[in-house]
Design an enzyme around this catalytic site. Structure first.
Site, PDB file in Angstrom:
ATOM      1  N   HIS A 156       9.479 -81.678 -21.729  1.00  0.00           N
ATOM      2  CA  HIS A 156       9.075 -82.490 -20.577  1.00  0.00           C
ATOM      3  C   HIS A 156      10.156 -82.551 -19.519  1.00  0.00           C
ATOM      4  O   HIS A 156      11.345 -82.459 -19.820  1.00  0.00           O
ATOM      5  CB  HIS A 156       8.762 -83.921 -21.028  1.00  0.00           C
ATOM      6  CG  HIS A 156       7.586 -84.024 -21.927  1.00  0.00           C
ATOM      7  ND1 HIS A 156       6.298 -83.992 -21.476  1.00  0.00           N
ATOM      8  CD2 HIS A 156       7.507 -84.149 -23.278  1.00  0.00           C
ATOM      9  CE1 HIS A 156       5.470 -84.101 -22.513  1.00  0.00           C
ATOM     10  NE2 HIS A 156       6.184 -84.189 -23.617  1.00  0.00           N
ATOM     11  N   HIS A 168       4.517 -88.867 -26.077  1.00  0.00           N
ATOM     12  CA  HIS A 168       5.454 -89.515 -27.002  1.00  0.00           C
ATOM     13  C   HIS A 168       6.126 -90.709 -26.313  1.00  0.00           C
ATOM     14  O   HIS A 168       6.318 -91.755 -26.922  1.00  0.00           O
ATOM     15  CB  HIS A 168       6.522 -88.526 -27.463  1.00  0.00           C
ATOM     16  CG  HIS A 168       6.028 -87.487 -28.414  1.00  0.00           C
ATOM     17  ND1 HIS A 168       5.104 -86.531 -28.057  1.00  0.00           N
ATOM     18  CD2 HIS A 168       6.336 -87.238 -29.703  1.00  0.00           C
ATOM     19  CE1 HIS A 168       4.867 -85.739 -29.085  1.00  0.00           C
ATOM     20  NE2 HIS A 168       5.601 -86.143 -30.106  1.00  0.00           N
TER      21      HIS A 168
END
Length: 160
Positions: A124, A82
């Site tokens: 993440h 992303h």
């Protein structure tokens, strides 16, 4: 809200939206930019997926991937796809669209928020996001080097 921001960096809406805009575009310049954006998005997905499959690093927390993540096999954390996509798309738009200064600032803030949302949702590590931003920037530079001309884009579109 954080999850919604994260969705704006997902590859499926970006590729689908780019193809839809390409189909609806009637100008050569618009088709050229959109075809090169599509190339950049496909490059991003292949690069991130390849590195993720090679490294196989998990996120900081045991979170179950969403349905969209399961369908697109986005289960590894390094690098943050992303974030790479947000960095690449924002740099692409900053370079190829005429935008007023407030929109330019919002575009950069959006990219930063996408990266931050990935850390906040536990998907993440910070280093995953930072490496994603770096990969996105280098993908943008690569697409600039191999930019497809209007003629090439027209040939590819007519082959569809």
């Amino acid at each position: 809200m954080v999850k919604l921001i994260g969705i704006t960096g997902h590859g499926v809406p970006w590729i689908g939206g780019t193809i839809l805009c390409l189909v609806k575009s009637s100008t050569l310049a618009g088709q050229e930019v959109l075809m090169n954006l599509l190339l950049a998005l496909l490059l991003d997905i292949m690069t991130v997926a390849g590195v993720q499959k090679l490294i196989k690093r998990r996120g900081p927390y045991e979170t179950s991937p969403s349905l969209l993540d399961q369908l697109t096999m986005d289960v590894y954390a390094f690098p943050a796809g992303h974030a790479s996509r947000a960095a690449m798309v924002s740099k692409f738009f900053l370079s190829h669209l005429v935008l007023a200064v407030p929109l330019r600032v919002l575009l950069v803030l959006w990219a930063l928020c996408v990266g931050l949302s990935r850390v906040m949702t536990g998907r993440h590590h910070v280093t995953d996001v930072l490496s994603g931003f770096a990969i996105g920037y280098f993908q943008f530079r690569l697409v600039e080097l191999v930019w497809m001309s209007s003629n090439t884009c027209q040939m590819l579109i007519s082959a569809w």
